[in-house]
Design a protein around this motif. Structure first.
Motif, mmCIF file in Angstrom:
data_model
loop_
_atom_site.group_PDB
_atom_site.id
_atom_site.type_symbol
_atom_site.label_atom_id
_atom_site.label_comp_id
_atom_site.label_asym_id
_atom_site.label_seq_id
_atom_site.Cartn_x
_atom_site.Cartn_y
_atom_site.Cartn_z
ATOM 1 N N GLN A 5 39.433 23.987 45.616
ATOM 2 C CA GLN A 5 38.693 24.286 46.828
ATOM 3 C C GLN A 5 39.497 25.206 47.744
ATOM 4 O OE1 GLN A 5 37.351 20.362 47.981
ATOM 5 N NE2 GLN A 5 35.730 21.324 49.160
ATOM 6 N N VAL A 9 39.954 30.569 49.558
ATOM 7 C CA VAL A 9 40.216 30.897 50.956
ATOM 8 C C VAL A 9 41.508 31.694 51.071
ATOM 9 C CG1 VAL A 9 40.513 29.959 53.261
ATOM 10 C CG2 VAL A 9 39.060 28.770 51.614
ATOM 11 N N LEU A 22 35.815 40.426 48.949
ATOM 12 C CA LEU A 22 34.861 39.353 48.683
ATOM 13 C C LEU A 22 34.589 39.235 47.176
ATOM 14 C CD1 LEU A 22 33.360 37.410 50.575
ATOM 15 C CD2 LEU A 22 31.325 38.821 50.198
ATOM 16 N N ALA A 25 37.459 37.623 45.513
ATOM 17 C CA ALA A 25 37.462 36.185 45.788
ATOM 18 C C ALA A 25 36.450 35.489 44.889
ATOM 19 C CB ALA A 25 37.118 35.932 47.249
ATOM 20 N N GLU A 26 35.308 36.154 44.733
ATOM 21 C CA GLU A 26 34.268 35.579 43.887
ATOM 22 C C GLU A 26 34.774 35.444 42.455
ATOM 23 O OE1 GLU A 26 30.481 37.126 44.982
ATOM 24 O OE2 GLU A 26 29.624 36.656 43.020
ATOM 25 N N GLU A 27 35.481 36.473 42.023
ATOM 26 C CA GLU A 27 36.000 36.458 40.665
ATOM 27 C C GLU A 27 37.030 35.339 40.485
ATOM 28 O OE1 GLU A 27 36.115 40.096 38.928
ATOM 29 O OE2 GLU A 27 37.611 39.650 37.411
ATOM 30 N N THR A 29 37.283 32.581 42.257
ATOM 31 C CA THR A 29 36.583 31.292 42.281
ATOM 32 C C THR A 29 35.972 30.994 40.918
ATOM 33 O OG1 THR A 29 35.960 31.855 44.527
ATOM 34 C CG2 THR A 29 34.921 29.907 43.570
ATOM 35 N N ALA A 30 35.292 31.995 40.361
ATOM 36 C CA ALA A 30 34.632 31.802 39.074
ATOM 37 C C ALA A 30 35.634 31.381 38.007
ATOM 38 C CB ALA A 30 33.917 33.084 38.659
ATOM 39 N N LEU A 33 36.685 27.878 38.494
ATOM 40 C CA LEU A 33 35.621 26.940 38.148
ATOM 41 C C LEU A 33 35.455 26.799 36.643
ATOM 42 C CD1 LEU A 33 32.947 27.971 40.775
ATOM 43 C CD2 LEU A 33 34.045 25.742 40.594
ATOM 44 N N LEU A 34 35.732 27.888 35.931
ATOM 45 C CA LEU A 34 35.557 27.851 34.477
ATOM 46 C C LEU A 34 36.771 27.268 33.770
ATOM 47 C CD1 LEU A 34 33.751 31.202 33.741
ATOM 48 C CD2 LEU A 34 32.924 28.912 33.209
ATOM 49 N N PRO A 36 38.529 24.418 33.896
ATOM 50 C CA PRO A 36 38.486 23.099 33.248
ATOM 51 C C PRO A 36 37.664 23.085 31.967
ATOM 52 C CG PRO A 36 37.640 22.962 35.513
ATOM 53 C CD PRO A 36 38.049 24.383 35.284
ATOM 54 N N VAL B 90 32.481 18.723 35.376
ATOM 55 C CA VAL B 90 33.092 19.956 34.877
ATOM 56 C C VAL B 90 32.015 20.989 34.539
ATOM 57 C CG1 VAL B 90 34.588 20.908 33.093
ATOM 58 C CG2 VAL B 90 35.047 18.634 34.024
ATOM 59 N N PHE B 93 30.604 22.886 37.596
ATOM 60 C CA PHE B 93 31.511 23.979 38.015
ATOM 61 C C PHE B 93 31.208 25.221 37.192
ATOM 62 C CE2 PHE B 93 35.233 20.960 39.256
ATOM 63 C CZ PHE B 93 34.562 20.645 40.423
ATOM 64 N N ALA B 94 31.190 25.013 35.871
ATOM 65 C CA ALA B 94 30.968 26.152 34.972
ATOM 66 C C ALA B 94 29.582 26.738 35.195
ATOM 67 C CB ALA B 94 31.138 25.711 33.517
ATOM 68 N N ALA B 97 29.583 28.907 38.317
ATOM 69 C CA ALA B 97 30.262 30.181 38.079
ATOM 70 C C ALA B 97 29.402 31.107 37.223
ATOM 71 C CB ALA B 97 31.603 29.931 37.398
ATOM 72 N N LEU B 101 27.870 33.349 40.248
ATOM 73 C CA LEU B 101 28.960 34.234 40.684
ATOM 74 C C LEU B 101 29.067 35.452 39.767
ATOM 75 C CD1 LEU B 101 31.668 31.556 41.534
ATOM 76 C CD2 LEU B 101 29.992 32.615 43.049
ATOM 77 N N ARG B 102 29.623 36.521 40.342
ATOM 78 C CA ARG B 102 29.824 37.725 39.539
ATOM 79 C C ARG B 102 31.293 37.841 39.172
ATOM 80 N NH1 ARG B 102 27.278 41.097 44.064
ATOM 81 N NH2 ARG B 102 28.101 39.214 45.017
ATOM 82 N N PHE B 103 31.575 38.045 37.920
ATOM 83 C CA PHE B 103 32.962 38.249 37.490
ATOM 84 C C PHE B 103 32.980 38.902 36.123
ATOM 85 C CE2 PHE B 103 31.588 34.175 35.958
ATOM 86 C CZ PHE B 103 32.144 34.055 34.701
ATOM 87 N N ASN B 180 32.701 28.887 52.723
ATOM 88 C CA ASN B 180 33.312 29.564 51.581
ATOM 89 C C ASN B 180 32.557 29.162 50.314
ATOM 90 O OD1 ASN B 180 34.367 27.210 50.369
ATOM 91 N ND2 ASN B 180 36.199 27.313 51.646
ATOM 92 N N MET B 181 32.990 29.733 49.187
ATOM 93 C CA MET B 181 32.189 29.544 47.984
ATOM 94 C C MET B 181 32.125 28.095 47.510
ATOM 95 S SD MET B 181 32.908 32.995 45.965
ATOM 96 C CE MET B 181 33.562 33.961 47.275
ATOM 97 N N MET B 182 33.229 27.352 47.691
ATOM 98 C CA MET B 182 33.206 25.963 47.253
ATOM 99 C C MET B 182 32.367 25.108 48.188
ATOM 100 S SD MET B 182 34.377 25.888 44.386
ATOM 101 C CE MET B 182 34.287 24.140 44.027
#
Lengths: 368, 281
Positions: A5, A9, A22, A25-27, A29-30, A33-34, A36, B90, B93-94, B97, B101-103, B180-182
């Motif tokens: 979390q 930030v 931004l 940051a998005e990248e 976070t992603a 999140l992935l 785990p 889990v 979360f995935a 994303a 989200l974009r990545f 924020n995103m979370m």
């Protein structure tokens, strides 16, 4: 959780400069999140798969005292896959020097005497006749070759039946009629019953005497004497297993097809109706082509699932008849032969991979 | 033949088909129920009776006195429950994303997860078994962890589809408000996916409740850790005799009825979940 979390930030504060802060940051976070998910899959799938791959080239044994594991190259694979075809000569009567014929059928030598025993012993997988001659297929691991063959037979016949039955059920349930809700609910029942339980229910229905439902019904109908050994007779084993498997999994196929059917616009059928096309014609020129993508996905799922079949084989037949997966299981747990079990697993893995690849290729051809 | 006559015949044929399908789908379950209600003498009588003459609950009583079976139920509840919660956590979360989200590397991540849903469990059996023995992980925990192999890709995949379906304006509105995103994830998006979480969780639970290969292998030398499929597969009577099919059928009913009840309650959503997991792939 607190770490994941806090992370984004911090990233934003560090990289205030530039317009892509931004996005970065998005990248970040992603990826957090992935992490785990991919960590879990790495530990649970990739590492053990690598382990199995490496050990398939060794003679590793599980919990065997005084055994040093050593590298044996392809010997496990050779052991599992070596096959030979030999012609069986007719059996000769020693007195007359003529082939022995019993009840008009020529008698052939036993495969045991024909198949090579040196340097490794071959066992008979099965016999077949061709052009009046008789041949035997021998293998160094006849059980494994038989397991591959049986699994393929169950897959091809089982999935075909599931597709046809699933289509019939889906088309029926897609029609509007009183009690459609009940039918949709009934459809989920076999799917919700766990495989081991449905295997035992079928085992009970297939009892070899008239305690069993099938024998009772067949004897009432005058089709048998009521003592058919469904799960014991080798020629009835696979049909019995397929019957169980089809019952258990057809609902899944029907559900997917039903979902596919619901995406087809009703206007198409109205137009076809006006053009005077009958129901059969409508099915082949509207329903089937538009259902193809769904059908293809359902086929991939069902085929791969049936190729790794384990539960039903293990519960109904134990070591009496093997699927590819139950062969690998018994080699590991019964024979403690980690190396051989691993090699069998690798072969299964590539077989499934091959099927998946084939399907994807066919799919791509279809969408073009 | 007149049009009306043809329609009538068509209707009769259709209803016949409906009845046959219903009968085909339900009969084995009916047979298990009926057999569970029969006492031993009627159970082994030939020919088999289609209806219990003297219905009795003795098989059910025997099942509820069977310690191995009860322990199996408890083990299964723990294992399937924990697997479900872990994979939902889990997997969401995935799903967030991948769905919102974009990545870079998104496509390859999606394909990896999809490929995992088709992964043959048998292929890693020997390797996983040795890892578990080497690390000396307790059997129940090892089952929970190894079940993530199939439940996690599934939940991640289905939840991705659900997250994708949520309007992106929600995300932007939350960001404008300074989340924020979370925070957006926990406070805005996750509550909206609650229905999807229930459905996906149920499907993951059923899959874990059903699992047999890992359960059989990992509990081979640790019988107290057996889950319910293993217990039912190895069901044996109190006294040495033929297989106690009456009790096995009673056990079958006991483990099946709660699942069927759940499935019927969530009927429509299960169909959505299954198709999101499969057809949209």
């Amino acid at each position: 959780m607190a770490q994941t979390q806090g992370q984004p930030v911090k990233v934003i504060r560090q990289r205030k400069e530039g317009t892509s802060a931004l996005a970065r940051a998005e990248e970040r976070t992603a990826l957090w999140l992935l992490a785990p998910t991919f960590l879990t899959l790495l530990v649970l799938a990739i590492y053990p798969l690598g382990q199995v791959f490496v050990q398939s080239f060794t003679d590793a044994r599980f919990a065997t005292a005084g055994h040093e594991t050593s590298f044996v190259g392809f010997s496990n694979y050779r052991n599992l896959l070596s096959m030979t075809i030999r012609e069986l000569p007719p059996r000769i009567d020693e007195e007359t020097g003529q082939p022995i014929v019993q009840d008009g059928v020529t008698q052939f030598e036993s495969p045991f005497r024909i198949l090579p025993r040196e340097p490794v012993r071959y066992g008979a997988v099965g016999q077949f006749g061709f052009g009046g001659r008789r041949y035997v297929l021998g293998a160094t691991s006849p059980d494994f070759i038989r397991a591959i063959w049986d699994t393929l037979v169950v897959t091809v016949i089982g999935v075909s039946l599931q597709t046809i039955l699933g289509m019939v059920i889906a088309l029926t349930v897609a029609t509007k009629f009183l009690g459609r809700g009940v039918m949709r609910a009934a459809m989920l029942v076999p799917w919700a019953i766990i495989t081991v339980v449905s295997a035992r229910i079928w085992e009970w229905m297939l009892e070899p005497d008239r305690k069993g439902l099938f024998n009772t019904v067949f004897s009432y109908l005058g089709l048998s004497d009521g003592f058919t050994n469904w799960t014991g007779n080798p020629s009835l084993q696979l049909p019995s297993l397929i019957a169980m498997e089809v019952w258990k999994t057809t609902p899944f196929m029907a559900l997917l097809l039903l979902a596919g059917l619901s995406t087809i616009s009703g206007e198409l059928y109205e137009a076809a109706e006006i053009d005077g096309a009958n129901k059969v014609r409508q099915f082949f020129s509207i329903t089937l082509p538009l259902l193809m993508p769904t059908l293809a996905v359902a086929l991939v799922f069902r085929t791969l699932d049936t190729l790794r079949i384990f539960d039903a084989f293990q519960v109904i037949f134990g070591e009496g008849r093997l699927s590819m997966a139950s062969f690998a299981y018994f080699q590991l747990i019964g024979a403690r032969n980690v190396g051989l079990s691993s090699a069998a697993s690798v072969i299964i893995f590539f077989l499934l991979f091959g099927f998946a690849f084939l399907y994807i290729r066919i799919l791509r051809v279809d969408t073009e | 033949m007149s049009k009306a006559a043809r329609q009538t015949i068509g209707r009769i044929f259709f209803w016949l088909l409906v009845i046959i399908i219903f009968f085909y789908l339900m009969f084995p379950f009916y047979w298990a129920t009926v057999s569970a209600l029969k006492a031993e003498p009627e159970l082994i009588r030939t020919p088999a009776t289609l209806w219990p003459q003297n219905p009795t609950l003795q098989n059910f009583r025997a099942v509820f006195n069977n310690q191995a079976f009860l322990r199996g139920l408890l083990n299964s509840a723990i294992v399937a429950g924990s697997t479900t919660l872990l994979s939902l956590l889990v997997g969401s979360f995935a799903g967030y994303a991948l769905g919102k989200l974009r990545f870079r590397g998104k496509a390859i991540s999606l394909y990896t997860i999809l490929a995992m849903t088709m992964f043959p469990q048998i292929a890693i059996l020997a390797g996983l078994y040795q890892v578990i023995r080497f690390l000396n992980i307790p059997t129940t925990l090892s089952l929970i962890l190894s079940y993530l192999l199939f439940s996690l890709p599934f939940t991640a995949w289905v939840l991705t589809a659900f997250f994708k379906g949520l309007p992106s304006s929600l995300l932007q509105a939350a960001q404008v408000d300074g989340a924020n995103m979370m925070q957006t994830f926990w406070q805005v998006l996750l509550p909206l996916t609650a229905p999807a979480l229930v459905t996906t969780g149920l499907l993951a639970f059923i899959a874990a409740w059903n699992e047999y290969l890992f359960a059989l292998t990992f509990t081979a030398f640790n019988r107290p850790a057996q889950t319910v499929p293993v217990a039912i597969a190895q069901f044996s009577g109190q006294i040495a005799r033929q297989e106690p099919f009456g009790e096995i059928m009673a056990a079958a009913i006991v483990v099946t009825v709660p699942l069927i009840a759940l499935v019927l309650i969530f009927q429509a959503r299960i169909v959505d979940g299954l198709t999101a997991g499969a057809v949209k792939g």
